[in-house]
Design a protein around this motif. Structure first.
Motif, PDB file in Angstrom:
ATOM      1  N   ARG A  51       8.083  -4.814   8.619  1.00 51.91           N
ATOM      2  CA  ARG A  51       7.862  -5.163   7.359  1.00 51.91           C
ATOM      3  C   ARG A  51       9.548  -3.887   6.624  1.00 51.91           C
ATOM      4  O   ARG A  51       9.825  -3.943   6.002  1.00 51.91           O
ATOM      5  CB  ARG A  51       7.156  -4.127   6.300  1.00 51.91           C
ATOM      6  CG  ARG A  51       5.249  -4.588   6.458  1.00 51.91           C
ATOM      7  CD  ARG A  51       4.565  -3.519   5.499  1.00 51.91           C
ATOM      8  NE  ARG A  51       3.148  -4.352   5.861  1.00 51.91           N
ATOM      9  CZ  ARG A  51       2.674  -3.767   6.291  1.00 51.91           C
ATOM     10  NH1 ARG A  51       2.938  -2.747   6.696  1.00 51.91           N
ATOM     11  NH2 ARG A  51       1.547  -4.578   6.406  1.00 51.91           N
TER      12      ARG A  51
ATOM     13  N   HIS B 100       1.128   1.916  -2.148  1.00 51.91           N
ATOM     14  CA  HIS B 100       2.898   1.150  -1.663  1.00 51.91           C
ATOM     15  C   HIS B 100       3.046   1.006  -2.637  1.00 51.91           C
ATOM     16  O   HIS B 100       2.327   0.444  -3.168  1.00 51.91           O
ATOM     17  CB  HIS B 100       2.230   0.454  -0.411  1.00 51.91           C
ATOM     18  CG  HIS B 100       1.958   1.351   0.735  1.00 51.91           C
ATOM     19  ND1 HIS B 100       1.877   2.539   2.154  1.00 51.91           N
ATOM     20  CD2 HIS B 100       1.074   0.607   2.374  1.00 51.91           C
ATOM     21  CE1 HIS B 100       1.401   2.862   2.641  1.00 51.91           C
ATOM     22  NE2 HIS B 100       0.396   1.453   3.124  1.00 51.91           N
ATOM     23  N   LYS B 101       4.057   0.733  -2.107  1.00 50.57           N
ATOM     24  CA  LYS B 101       5.031   0.146  -3.862  1.00 50.57           C
ATOM     25  C   LYS B 101       5.824  -1.294  -3.495  1.00 50.57           C
ATOM     26  O   LYS B 101       6.136  -1.298  -1.877  1.00 50.57           O
ATOM     27  CB  LYS B 101       5.919   1.032  -4.164  1.00 50.57           C
ATOM     28  CG  LYS B 101       5.455   2.226  -4.845  1.00 50.57           C
ATOM     29  CD  LYS B 101       6.176   3.168  -5.717  1.00 50.57           C
ATOM     30  CE  LYS B 101       5.530   4.571  -5.800  1.00 50.57           C
ATOM     31  NZ  LYS B 101       4.310   3.895  -7.238  1.00 50.57           N
ATOM     32  N   ASN B 102       5.687  -1.528  -4.141  1.00 45.77           N
ATOM     33  CA  ASN B 102       6.619  -3.096  -3.619  1.00 45.77           C
ATOM     34  C   ASN B 102       8.079  -2.700  -3.873  1.00 45.77           C
ATOM     35  O   ASN B 102       8.753  -2.037  -4.220  1.00 45.77           O
ATOM     36  CB  ASN B 102       6.389  -4.521  -5.119  1.00 45.77           C
ATOM     37  CG  ASN B 102       7.251  -5.535  -4.601  1.00 45.77           C
ATOM     38  OD1 ASN B 102       8.793  -5.460  -5.091  1.00 45.77           O
ATOM     39  ND2 ASN B 102       6.251  -6.350  -3.905  1.00 45.77           N
TER      40      ASN B 102
ATOM     41  N   PHE C  47       7.032   1.771   2.537  1.00 45.03           N
ATOM     42  CA  PHE C  47       5.945   2.440   2.563  1.00 45.03           C
ATOM     43  C   PHE C  47       5.519   3.999   1.915  1.00 45.03           C
ATOM     44  O   PHE C  47       6.363   4.186   2.066  1.00 45.03           O
ATOM     45  CB  PHE C  47       5.933   2.428   4.149  1.00 45.03           C
ATOM     46  CG  PHE C  47       4.622   2.377   4.755  1.00 45.03           C
ATOM     47  CD1 PHE C  47       3.641   1.428   6.009  1.00 45.03           C
ATOM     48  CD2 PHE C  47       4.048   3.698   5.524  1.00 45.03           C
ATOM     49  CE1 PHE C  47       2.288   1.872   6.410  1.00 45.03           C
ATOM     50  CE2 PHE C  47       3.411   4.480   6.134  1.00 45.03           C
ATOM     51  CZ  PHE C  47       2.359   3.574   6.184  1.00 45.03           C
TER      52      PHE C  47
ATOM     53  N   ILE D  50       6.912  -4.003   1.173  1.00 43.61           N
ATOM     54  CA  ILE D  50       6.580  -3.049   0.942  1.00 43.61           C
ATOM     55  C   ILE D  50       7.282  -1.597   0.765  1.00 43.61           C
ATOM     56  O   ILE D  50       8.359  -1.800   1.812  1.00 43.61           O
ATOM     57  CB  ILE D  50       5.435  -3.234   1.976  1.00 43.61           C
ATOM     58  CG1 ILE D  50       4.403  -3.460   1.724  1.00 43.61           C
ATOM     59  CG2 ILE D  50       4.685  -1.512   1.504  1.00 43.61           C
ATOM     60  CD1 ILE D  50       2.714  -3.635   2.015  1.00 43.61           C
TER      61      ILE D  50
ATOM     62  N   PRO E 262       4.753  -9.673  -1.748  1.00 42.71           N
ATOM     63  CA  PRO E 262       3.510  -8.771  -1.941  1.00 42.71           C
ATOM     64  C   PRO E 262       2.925  -7.959  -0.338  1.00 42.71           C
ATOM     65  O   PRO E 262       3.347  -6.778  -0.421  1.00 42.71           O
ATOM     66  CB  PRO E 262       2.315  -8.707  -2.952  1.00 42.71           C
ATOM     67  CG  PRO E 262       2.701 -10.219  -3.216  1.00 42.71           C
ATOM     68  CD  PRO E 262       3.576 -10.847  -2.845  1.00 42.71           C
ATOM     69  N   ASP E 263       2.882  -8.684   0.312  1.00 35.84           N
ATOM     70  CA  ASP E 263       2.059  -8.130   1.174  1.00 35.84           C
ATOM     71  C   ASP E 263       2.889  -7.714   2.527  1.00 35.84           C
ATOM     72  O   ASP E 263       3.729  -6.965   3.323  1.00 35.84           O
ATOM     73  CB  ASP E 263       1.177  -9.072   2.054  1.00 35.84           C
ATOM     74  CG  ASP E 263       0.247  -9.320   1.423  1.00 35.84           C
ATOM     75  OD1 ASP E 263      -0.467  -8.449   0.299  1.00 35.84           O
ATOM     76  OD2 ASP E 263      -0.832 -10.119   0.455  1.00 35.84           O
TER      77      ASP E 263
END
Length: 288
Positions: A68, A230-232, A222, A220, A216-217
């Motif tokens: 990610r 977890h936040k965007n 982390f 992230i 959004p998935d």
């Protein structure tokens, strides 16, 4: 009746004026990359700053987690056609997805004889083990171009952020108004034979927020302490959940700090001083 008509005309004029002002503000925001533009009439102080972000640092690793990586999110969005890339952070000249791919590619070094082998009398391989060309081939045939490869997202760990530090006199606070983010090929990569940072592409911050919110998935930040929190990535930038250091402050010569002060070491010291000066300026606004 005349008074009523005059009032209606005045109201219509004010409506058109507000609409025109809003349109002008929106146009300005879309052109300079700002996600939450501040009207010029509210700006008491503004300074443009460029910050380097090394994604290998501990504080920055949450936006560079395995699979990610922020560089992966950005480059994949470019390939899908969801994100426009620009040649530099002035955001005036665009890049195609093919040009971005070319900027983050490198060629494998062509294999050749060492100096010792050449001194021993060996010549370039032209077909057999003794330097003689194979039948049907000439000894001076041009060698095939070495293959080209793209850097992995993990290799793209250097970014540069352009922002305006703005003191909003209406809200009486300082804002970090991010304009653009640039991905760079690090100078320390072995495959980067140039030995200098090379820009892959620059991106409007407003476009990046849209891409982060739409994925959004994947987009992230982390949270290593709590998997439920977890936040965007867009929130991570808004909350300033990363570490950076200043590499340039707007100046007449458009010079970076290491250029102004003559060396990289002096540039680092100047970066710390520039950050302290900005904090002191904000503090002094409240001193009487």
């Amino acid at each position: 009746m005349n008074k009523f008509l005059s009032f209606a005309a005045l109201a219509a004029g004010l409506t058109l004026s507000v609409a025109a002002s809003a349109q002008e503000q929106a146009t300005t925001a879309s052109s300079n990359g700002s996600y939450r533009p501040i009207p010029n009439s509210d700006i008491m102080f503004r300074k443009t700053i460029w910050r380097a972000i090394d994604l290998r640092e501990k504080q920055n690793k949450p936006m560079f987690s395995e699979g990610r990586e922020i560089s992966r999110i950005i480059l994949e969005a470019v390939k899908r056609g969801e994100l426009q890339a620009y040649r530099n952070d002035s955001l005036t000249s665009t890049l195609s997805a093919k040009e971005v791919s070319g900027n983050m590619s490198y060629q494998e070094a062509a294999a050749g004889l060492s100096d010792e082998e050449k001194a021993a009398g060996f010549s370039e391989d032209t077909g057999d083990d003794w330097g003689a060309p194979k039948k049907g081939k000439t000894a001076n045939a041009a060698p095939a171009a070495p293959p080209s490869y793209e850097y992995r997202p993990k290799d793209v760990y250097q970014m540069e952020l352009k922002e305006d530090m703005i003191f909003d006199k209406k809200r009486s606070r300082m804002y970090h108004d991010i304009k653009a983010l640039t991905l760079l090929v690090p100078s320390t990569l072995g495959a980067n034979v140039s030995g200098i940072e090379r820009p892959i592409g620059s991106f409007k911050y407003s476009d990046l927020v849209r891409v982060f919110r739409a994925n959004p998935d994947k987009a992230i930040w982390f949270n290593p302490q709590n998997d439920a929190q977890h936040k965007n990535l867009a929130d991570a930038f808004e909350l300033w959940l990363f570490n950076s250091y200043i590499v340039k402050v707007s100046n007449p010569n458009d010079s970076r700090l290491d250029e102004v002060y003559g060396s990289q070491q002096q540039g680092i010291l100047a970066s710390q001083q520039a950050a302290a000066d900005l904090i002191e300026y904000e503090y002094n606004l409240w001193s009487f």
